[in-house]
Design an enzyme around this catalytic site. Structure first.
Site, PDB file in Angstrom:
ATOM      1  N   CYS A  45      42.853  11.116  40.040  1.00  0.00           N
ATOM      2  CA  CYS A  45      43.994  10.490  40.681  1.00  0.00           C
ATOM      3  C   CYS A  45      44.133   8.977  40.833  1.00  0.00           C
ATOM      4  O   CYS A  45      42.919   8.424  41.357  1.00  0.00           O
ATOM      5  CB  CYS A  45      44.009  11.134  42.175  1.00  0.00           C
ATOM      6  SG  CYS A  45      44.930  10.483  43.320  1.00  0.00           S
ATOM      7  N   CYS A  48      43.630   7.790  44.345  1.00  0.00           N
ATOM      8  CA  CYS A  48      42.507   7.825  45.116  1.00  0.00           C
ATOM      9  C   CYS A  48      41.372   7.058  44.508  1.00  0.00           C
ATOM     10  O   CYS A  48      40.683   6.450  45.406  1.00  0.00           O
ATOM     11  CB  CYS A  48      42.163   9.421  44.655  1.00  0.00           C
ATOM     12  SG  CYS A  48      43.429  10.531  45.146  1.00  0.00           S
TER      13      CYS A  48
END
Length: 132
Positions: A45, A48
């Site tokens: 991600c 993230c």
């Protein structure tokens, strides 16, 4: 100096077990993030990956002092697991996650920071300090 206890949980079941282990009446903050890719050590991600260093810096020297905080890094799984609309993180009424990364205080569904908010160091510090 604050007392921050750090845990790691894999998947929804791991998260629920960790919360149960910590017990009721404790202040629990959880970061929901994409699992790491074994070959790179980074999350799949991109948001993230960007938020991780900001959060890591703050939990190393947390701005809270009067209460113990239990901090759980929760790896939600790979992209396919996360995108499943039936995954527990999305369907659990106490979570109702719609995006990652998400930082939330367990038991206070409205107290959360998501995505770009997690790259703002001041917002993250306020999240830990601000006791509602």
């Amino acid at each position: 100096m604050s007392a921050l206890k750090h845990y790691t949980a894999q998947g929804y079941d791991g998260f629920k077990q960790t919360v149960e282990t910590i017990g009721k009446g404790q202040r629990i903050v959880a970061l929901f993030t994409g699992s790491k890719i074994l070959t790179t050590g980074k999350s799949w991600c991109p948001d993230c990956v960007v938020a991780e260093p900001v959060i890591d810096q703050i939990i190393k020297e947390p701005p809270v002092s009067e209460t113990d905080v239990h901090f759980i890094t929760v790896f939600v799984g790979n992209r396919e697991v996360w995108r499943d609309p039936a995954v527990g993180f999305r369907t659990d009424p106490s979570l109702k996650l719609t995006c990652i990364p998400t930082l939330l205080e367990v038991g206070k569904k409205a107290k959360r920071l998501t995505e770009d908010q997690l790259t703002n160091k001041n917002l993250v510090i306020e999240f830990f300090v601000d006791e509602e």
